[in-house]
Write an enzyme that holds these catalytic residues in place. Structure first.
Site, PDB file in Angstrom:
ATOM      1  N   ILE A 184      -4.005  -2.651  -4.610  1.00  0.00           N
ATOM      2  CA  ILE A 184      -3.635  -2.719  -5.819  1.00  0.00           C
ATOM      3  C   ILE A 184      -3.348  -1.462  -6.340  1.00  0.00           C
ATOM      4  CG2 ILE A 184      -6.048  -2.180  -6.566  1.00  0.00           C
ATOM      5  CD1 ILE A 184      -5.695  -3.472  -9.230  1.00  0.00           C
ATOM      6  N   GLU A 185      -1.640  -1.489  -6.910  1.00  0.00           N
ATOM      7  CA  GLU A 185      -1.093  -0.407  -6.995  1.00  0.00           C
ATOM      8  C   GLU A 185      -0.252  -0.615  -8.182  1.00  0.00           C
ATOM      9  OE1 GLU A 185       0.731   1.889  -3.691  1.00  0.00           O
ATOM     10  OE2 GLU A 185      -0.047   0.378  -2.422  1.00  0.00           O
ATOM     11  N   ASP A 186       0.407   0.808  -8.758  1.00  0.00           N
ATOM     12  CA  ASP A 186       1.595   0.627  -9.625  1.00  0.00           C
ATOM     13  C   ASP A 186       0.898   0.002 -10.859  1.00  0.00           C
ATOM     14  OD1 ASP A 186       4.003   1.549 -10.543  1.00  0.00           O
ATOM     15  OD2 ASP A 186       4.898  -0.387 -10.024  1.00  0.00           O
ATOM     16  N   MET A 241       0.796  -1.188  -0.028  1.00  0.00           N
ATOM     17  CA  MET A 241       0.034  -0.126  -0.025  1.00  0.00           C
ATOM     18  C   MET A 241       0.753   1.034  -0.148  1.00  0.00           C
ATOM     19  SD  MET A 241      -2.843  -0.152   2.907  1.00  0.00           S
ATOM     20  CE  MET A 241      -3.938   0.893   2.443  1.00  0.00           C
TER      21      MET A 241
END
Length: 330
Positions: A149-151, A1
């Site tokens: 959920i990132e990048d 996160m």
């Protein structure tokens, strides 16, 4: 996160279409989100670095019962491991979970984060990704799962849909499991990518318990961080209401917040205990699904030689932020 600047594991993370008609109408249920009680306040703790405190000590000092443990990643293929290299079973992570449960608590496991190989990208299909998530659920008999959920996992439309479809499979195979999808945000709510993710969830008929935003690392904001968080949460509520056709009360029960305590990665951002009290007031007024933050590791004042992964960067008493978050019960 969240993106933790400094240190080897780099930025961590700061810090997870199908037939529209029947699925979308099914998603319009006004049933309350399942996440309530002690689970509603589950701060993140990162056991891989940042001088993590013993969870049992944190529980004794603050009264917190639930933790969100981070992060499960890909081992290079479609197989989940802690940080991509520690086995799910038989190691220090499982030991920590057992210690939390022995004290009457429990855990949400977080999959994803900012850095490392993401399961959403390494698993080639929704069914394969659901299978990877299922391994994590089965390893610990989980009641709740967080997809941070990132990048590149977040910015790829195909992967966003894969994550949504995988979570729908997980929901169908694990009665009562609580799922969170956590993402970044602007001060006015999710950006176009975040809104698309929520719309994909609604279109797929994903009965997600909470869409959660990380209101920091804005790249510019006005007012206090508490005020900026309230604005971002209002925008999130509007996006969830629009996508799912919920009424206001139901939309609030399907959103959550995961703040960051103290100094963030942006020089103009400091989240104070006053800001946390503002967030707590908003959560209590609207009965949101989740109040988390990054991270327990940082919930203490810095000492000589401390880094930003192990302290807040501000003057504070030990666990000042955890003691505010734990007041929230849904």
């Amino acid at each position: 996160m969240r993106r933790v600047t400094a240190v080897p594991a780099a930025a961590l993370g700061l810090v997870s279409l199908v037939a529209l008609a029947p699925a979308a109408s099914a998603a319009r249920s006004t049933a309350p989100a399942a996440a309530a009680g002690a689970m509603a306040a589950a701060p993140y703790e990162y056991l891989g670095w940042g001088s993590p405190q013993k969870p049992a000590d944190v529980m004794a000092a603050t009264g917190v019962k639930w933790f969100t443990l981070a992060f499960v990643l890909s081992d290079g293929g479609c197989n989940p491991k802690w940080d991509g290299d520690r086995a799910l079973k038989g190691g220090s992570d499982e030991t920590a979970i057992k210690a939390i449960r022995a004290k009457g608590g429990d855990v949400v496991v977080s999959v994803g984060g900012w850095s490392g190989n993401k399961l959403g990208e390494k698993c080639s299909s929704a069914s394969a990704l659901a299978g990877a998530y299922q391994k994590v659920i089965d390893a610990y008999g989980l009641k709740a799962l967080d997809i941070d959920i990132e990048d590149t996992e977040f910015t790829n439309s195909t992967v966003r849909r894969r994550v949504v479809d995988a979570l729908k499979i997980v929901k169908s195979k694990n009665a009562g499991i609580v799922t969170y999808v956590t993402m970044g945000t602007t001060p006015s709510g999710p950006d176009a990518t975040g809104k698309d993710l929520i719309k994909k969830g609604a279109a797929a008929g994903l009965a997600n318990d909470a869409w959660v935003i990380m209101p920091f690392d804005f790249g510019g904001h006005s007012g206090s961080m508490g005020q900026a968080t309230v604005g971002a949460m209002d925008g999130l509520k509007a996006a969830v209401k629009s996508a799912y056709g919920y009424d206001d009360a139901t939309a609030y029960r399907h959103i959550g917040v995961s703040s960051m305590n103290g100094k963030t990665d942006d020089a103009d951002e400091t989240v104070t205990t006053g800001d946390f009290n503002t967030i707590l007031g908003y959560a209590q007024q609207h009965h949101i699904a989740r109040f988390a933050f990054w991270a327990v590791n940082r919930d203490r004042q810095c000492g000589s030689g401390s880094d930003s992964d192990a302290c807040s960067g501000i003057t504070q008493s030990p666990y000042a932020f955890t003691k505010i978050a734990v007041k929230y019960t849904g």
